[in-house]
Design a protein around this motif. Sequence first.
Motif, mmCIF file in Angstrom:
data_model
loop_
_atom_site.group_PDB
_atom_site.id
_atom_site.type_symbol
_atom_site.label_atom_id
_atom_site.label_comp_id
_atom_site.label_asym_id
_atom_site.label_seq_id
_atom_site.Cartn_x
_atom_site.Cartn_y
_atom_site.Cartn_z
ATOM 1 N N VAL A 411 -17.008 3.436 -22.281
ATOM 2 C CA VAL A 411 -18.118 4.345 -21.981
ATOM 3 C C VAL A 411 -17.679 5.749 -21.586
ATOM 4 N N ALA A 412 -16.380 5.968 -21.376
ATOM 5 C CA ALA A 412 -15.926 7.297 -20.907
ATOM 6 C C ALA A 412 -14.794 7.782 -21.803
ATOM 7 N N GLN A 413 -15.125 8.087 -23.065
ATOM 8 C CA GLN A 413 -14.092 8.500 -24.014
ATOM 9 C C GLN A 413 -13.452 9.840 -23.647
ATOM 10 N N GLU A 414 -14.135 10.673 -22.877
ATOM 11 C CA GLU A 414 -13.595 11.993 -22.528
ATOM 12 C C GLU A 414 -12.719 11.950 -21.280
ATOM 13 N N VAL A 415 -12.504 10.743 -20.748
ATOM 14 C CA VAL A 415 -11.630 10.579 -19.589
ATOM 15 C C VAL A 415 -10.262 10.100 -20.079
ATOM 16 N N GLU A 416 -9.198 10.740 -19.587
ATOM 17 C CA GLU A 416 -7.835 10.326 -19.953
ATOM 18 C C GLU A 416 -7.416 9.189 -19.023
ATOM 19 N N ILE A 417 -7.253 7.999 -19.597
ATOM 20 C CA ILE A 417 -6.923 6.820 -18.804
ATOM 21 C C ILE A 417 -5.412 6.593 -18.850
ATOM 22 N N VAL A 418 -4.838 6.473 -17.667
ATOM 23 C CA VAL A 418 -3.406 6.195 -17.541
ATOM 24 C C VAL A 418 -3.263 4.759 -17.030
ATOM 25 N N GLU A 419 -2.735 3.861 -17.874
ATOM 26 C CA GLU A 419 -2.615 2.468 -17.476
ATOM 27 C C GLU A 419 -1.418 2.266 -16.560
ATOM 28 N N VAL A 420 -1.633 1.457 -15.511
ATOM 29 C CA VAL A 420 -0.571 1.124 -14.570
ATOM 30 C C VAL A 420 -0.519 -0.388 -14.430
ATOM 31 N N ALA A 421 0.548 -0.880 -13.779
ATOM 32 C CA ALA A 421 0.761 -2.320 -13.704
ATOM 33 C C ALA A 421 -0.120 -2.993 -12.678
ATOM 34 N N ASP A 422 -0.398 -2.321 -11.536
ATOM 35 C CA ASP A 422 -1.173 -2.949 -10.474
ATOM 36 C C ASP A 422 -1.815 -1.883 -9.599
ATOM 37 N N VAL A 423 -2.577 -2.337 -8.590
ATOM 38 C CA VAL A 423 -3.306 -1.409 -7.727
ATOM 39 C C VAL A 423 -2.346 -0.559 -6.913
ATOM 40 N N SER A 424 -1.249 -1.147 -6.436
ATOM 41 C CA SER A 424 -0.279 -0.390 -5.641
ATOM 42 C C SER A 424 0.267 0.787 -6.436
ATOM 43 N N SER A 425 0.617 0.563 -7.707
ATOM 44 C CA SER A 425 1.124 1.650 -8.559
ATOM 45 C C SER A 425 0.061 2.722 -8.764
#
Length: 814
Positions: A411-425
């Motif tokens: 739903v948010a194609q204009e947002v740059e998503i940076v994937e991380v391994a977990d919540v702490s990261s």
Amino acid sequence: MRFGFSAAALVLFSCFVTGTAHSEVELTDDEIAWRASNPAVTIAVDNDFAPINFIEGGQAVGIAVDLLRLIEERSGLDIELTVDRWSVLIDLAMRHQVDGIINADITPARQAQLLYTRPYYRVPQAFVVRDDAPPVTAPKDLADQRVAVLEGTSRIDYLRRHHPGVTIVEASTTLDLFGLVIAGEADVMFSALPVTHHTMTENLVTGLRISGIFQSDEIDSLHIAVRNDMPHLRAILDKAIADISRGQRLEILARWLPEALLQQPQQDGSEVILSEAERRWLADHPVIRVAGDRAWPPIEFVGEQGAFEGIAVDYLRRIEELVGLHFEFDLESDWAEVVAKLRARQLDVFSAAAETPERREFAIFTEPYLDLQAMIFTRDDDAYVNGLNGLVGRRVAGVKGYAVTEFLRRVAQEVEIVEVADVSSALKAVVSGEVDAYVGSLLVTGYYLRREGISNVMAAGEIPFQISVSMAARSDWPELRSILDKALQAISAQEREAINRRWMGLRISQPPDYALMWRWAMAGILILLLFLGWNWYLQRKTADQRIALKRQNEALAAEVEERRRAEEEARAATELKSRMLANISHELRTPLNAIVGFSELLNGAGSVKVSEQRKADYARHINSAGKHLLDLVNDALDLTAAEAGSMPLDEDCVSLNDFLEEVLPLVKGRAEDAGVEIRSARSSEVCTVKVDVRRLRQVVLNLLENAIKFTPAGGHVDIGYALRSNGSVAITVADNGLGMTAKQLATAFKAFDRGSDPFVRSSEGVGLGLALCDELISAHGGRIELQSKPAEGTTATIILPPDRTVVTGRRYAG
């Protein structure tokens, strides 16, 4: 306004956002197009299934109606309710004259015309027993008992499948079920809990108690059935139903059920009813491999001892106790890896996951057992973020494989998503400035902030996404999903609360920062005071509005009731007038036709030779018809005068023995013509009464003539009188004729009402006789009592009050 919250204040903030409104569910392009073409849909709602759905104050209300309003908000549809009796509504639904109907049981005939949504409410069941009877707390207690059940419901099939030893006693209404148990014709009543409690409360049922509560997927799983040519409507409703959280469902139930019932366990926790196929499946699959998240505390995580811990793990342990499964966790893989393994069938079940379109391709989900609010987290020097729009153009961290990350991608194609391994990261990336924000669960993120002592990250906004945590089985194991669902439902509200409280109240030990604690304590107090003040203002305003609305509703209800009564009275008066005119016109026409006809014959006697005997017969017929006409007019005038209270009584004392000797010869000839025997019970008692003799004679003659008229040839009519112990006198006229039904008895004294019996309709009279008799005896302070049964005869008793008795003997009737 900025949301500056420390780790210690996150739990307080979570209370504030629990009730936050959510945006519409995500729809496909085809579903959006269908909704645009069909903005309004009609849903049929039964008017008599309280408190699930019923009519109150002219409006449809109840548990189902409240849920429909939530579905309306989630779906973006305009739902219009069509309210009527169930028999009318199901016919409309089957003929596609409404778009949908709630609460229709699934049957082959209906499936040919209707599509069914997923259940929107699984109704708990109640066991009701007498106060002095042993309790029934679960279905296993029903052995060899007589069980009262509503006819035509799924409970009957359930009992026949799982408890063939019980004796089923059917009834058509819930009140009839109560009556069967109270009368001892059934040992226990098995019915829907909300309906049972509402009926007991509204009808002040005593002597019974709800001794147990039970729930099963096989009984009263309520669906919305829609036309089978509207699959897009079914899909939209399914998504909206799935989006309603367990907390919101409980909030609706709390409006209609008392807290004591909501807190009572749904069943005893020792029994999960499994089908034969499910039991065989369990025997073949004793060990289930779990895909758990190693780093999602307090939901699930690997603890200090190297084993999985958390809310989800406690639920799994309870399920092991309930159904005998054994769960083994993958301790090595991270979340993205266990998702891939479950997709590849290398693992069997999610212990805690949110349902998404991507995961539905390889997993089937249970009902949610926990709801989490998704929030936006930024550094504390950042501004308030206005939902998804506030994230446009920013770098946002998201844990790989998490449902909220998949939601952002959709739903948010204009947002740059940076994937991380977990919540702490993710939080470390926010603190270091590698990303502008992180989107995740408020509860889980608060746990990490406390554990790692991060103080410069705040909750800066929210997104329209609620993480509904479910369990999910691999899609080729539907039996496992069904078993998990049943086991989750068997976990009581108290057990759920204890599990959640244990982990949501967990704190991580760390050196205290007293200055920071004071600052946040003051901020928390200020927020709390502002909240309490605003809440007080809203409560006052709501209370005033509620009082005003209640008064308006009461006034409107009174006006509606007054108009309804006026309409009923006007309708009754119109019907009476029509019946009176029809009867009078018919009865007056008969003697008038005789008078005119025989008069014409006499007038024409000059041209036609008519014997003197024939002329005398004509004159006698004219005289008889005239007397009959005069009797009709006199009866009408007498009844009018009696009802107006203006009929004077010419009172005199008369011996009842003498009175009967005078009256009986007047009807003797008519009785002989009809072949009916008149039998007089002569009394040795002396009884003189003070009455209007003419009026009393008029009443007794009317009763005798009626008895003769409705007694077949060979029958008999008895007349006599008796003194009663209280000094009153009873004059009785009894026959062994046709008799009357209870319905005819109820209207016997109504003027112009002659019932529907063809024999009565064909007899003489306009229906004034008994009405006039009743008024005449009432003028004497007495009454007339009627007792009758069809084909057994009728007994009419004139009761004169004690003050009418002048002289009596000393013997009395009972």
